[in-house]
Design a protein around this motif. Sequence first.
Motif, short mmCIF file in Angstrom:
data_model
loop_
_atom_site.label_atom_id
_atom_site.label_comp_id
_atom_site.label_asym_id
_atom_site.label_seq_id
_atom_site.Cartn_x
_atom_site.Cartn_y
_atom_site.Cartn_z
N GLY A 1 0.36 25.92 -2.69
CA GLY A 1 0.69 24.84 -1.78
C GLY A 1 1.17 25.30 -0.42
O GLY A 1 1.56 24.49 0.41
N MET A 2 1.17 26.60 -0.19
CA MET A 2 1.53 27.18 1.10
C MET A 2 2.96 26.86 1.52
O MET A 2 3.24 26.67 2.70
CB MET A 2 0.57 26.73 2.20
N VAL A 3 3.87 26.79 0.57
CA VAL A 3 5.29 26.63 0.88
C VAL A 3 6.06 27.71 0.14
O VAL A 3 5.66 28.16 -0.92
CB VAL A 3 5.84 25.24 0.48
N MET B 1 0.84 -1.16 0.00
CA MET B 1 0.00 0.00 0.00
C MET B 1 0.89 1.23 0.00
O MET B 1 1.86 1.31 0.72
CB MET B 1 -0.90 0.02 1.24
N LYS B 2 0.55 2.20 -0.84
CA LYS B 2 1.31 3.44 -0.93
C LYS B 2 0.39 4.59 -0.55
O LYS B 2 -0.67 4.78 -1.15
CB LYS B 2 1.84 3.63 -2.34
N VAL B 3 0.80 5.38 0.43
CA VAL B 3 0.00 6.51 0.89
C VAL B 3 0.63 7.80 0.37
O VAL B 3 1.82 8.02 0.51
CB VAL B 3 -0.08 6.54 2.43
N GLU B 4 -0.21 8.64 -0.27
CA GLU B 4 0.27 9.91 -0.79
C GLU B 4 -0.59 11.02 -0.24
O GLU B 4 -1.78 10.85 0.03
CB GLU B 4 0.24 9.91 -2.31
N ASN B 5 -0.01 12.18 -0.09
CA ASN B 5 -0.66 13.34 0.49
C ASN B 5 -1.42 14.11 -0.59
O ASN B 5 -0.92 14.33 -1.68
CB ASN B 5 0.39 14.23 1.16
N LEU B 6 -2.62 14.58 -0.27
CA LEU B 6 -3.40 15.36 -1.21
C LEU B 6 -3.74 16.74 -0.66
O LEU B 6 -3.78 17.72 -1.40
CB LEU B 6 -4.69 14.61 -1.58
N PHE C 1 8.61 19.47 -4.56
CA PHE C 1 7.33 19.81 -3.95
C PHE C 1 6.31 18.70 -4.19
O PHE C 1 5.51 18.37 -3.32
CB PHE C 1 6.79 21.12 -4.54
N PHE C 2 6.37 18.07 -5.36
CA PHE C 2 5.38 17.06 -5.72
C PHE C 2 5.74 15.66 -5.23
O PHE C 2 4.91 14.75 -5.36
CB PHE C 2 5.16 17.05 -7.24
N GLU C 3 6.93 15.46 -4.69
CA GLU C 3 7.28 14.15 -4.14
C GLU C 3 6.44 13.89 -2.91
O GLU C 3 6.30 14.73 -2.03
CB GLU C 3 8.76 14.10 -3.79
N GLY C 4 5.83 12.71 -2.85
CA GLY C 4 4.98 12.35 -1.72
C GLY C 4 3.54 12.82 -1.88
O GLY C 4 2.70 12.59 -1.02
N LYS C 5 3.25 13.47 -3.00
CA LYS C 5 1.88 13.91 -3.28
C LYS C 5 1.29 13.00 -4.36
O LYS C 5 1.99 12.34 -5.10
CB LYS C 5 1.88 15.36 -3.75
N ALA C 6 0.00 12.99 -4.45
CA ALA C 6 -0.70 12.16 -5.44
C ALA C 6 -0.67 12.86 -6.80
O ALA C 6 -1.66 13.40 -7.27
CB ALA C 6 -2.12 11.90 -4.99
N VAL C 7 0.48 12.84 -7.45
CA VAL C 7 0.70 13.59 -8.68
C VAL C 7 -0.22 13.10 -9.80
O VAL C 7 -0.79 13.91 -10.53
CB VAL C 7 2.18 13.51 -9.12
#
Length: 83
Positions: free
Chosen positions: A52-54, A1-6, A64-70
Amino acid sequence: MKVENLDHLGLIAGLIDEIGIVQKINELVGEQPGEIVSPGLVVKAMIINGLGMVSAPLYLFSKFFEGKAVEHLLGTGIQASHL
């Protein structure tokens, strides 16, 4: 299972799709054969990054997109490394 941030970025991506910014930019600028990411998708990614508030420099754009549901945000087959 892979969890990504949205986070809230899914709402932003949905609004961009609803307005049709990607298609309009692709019509105006044009697409080249063989490109992975169209100009419209790059602008969509820049808007998502900006909201993205960064406060990261643009050379860290793909980080920035690493770990996000691209794929969910930008489309099937698109990866953070393509940006």
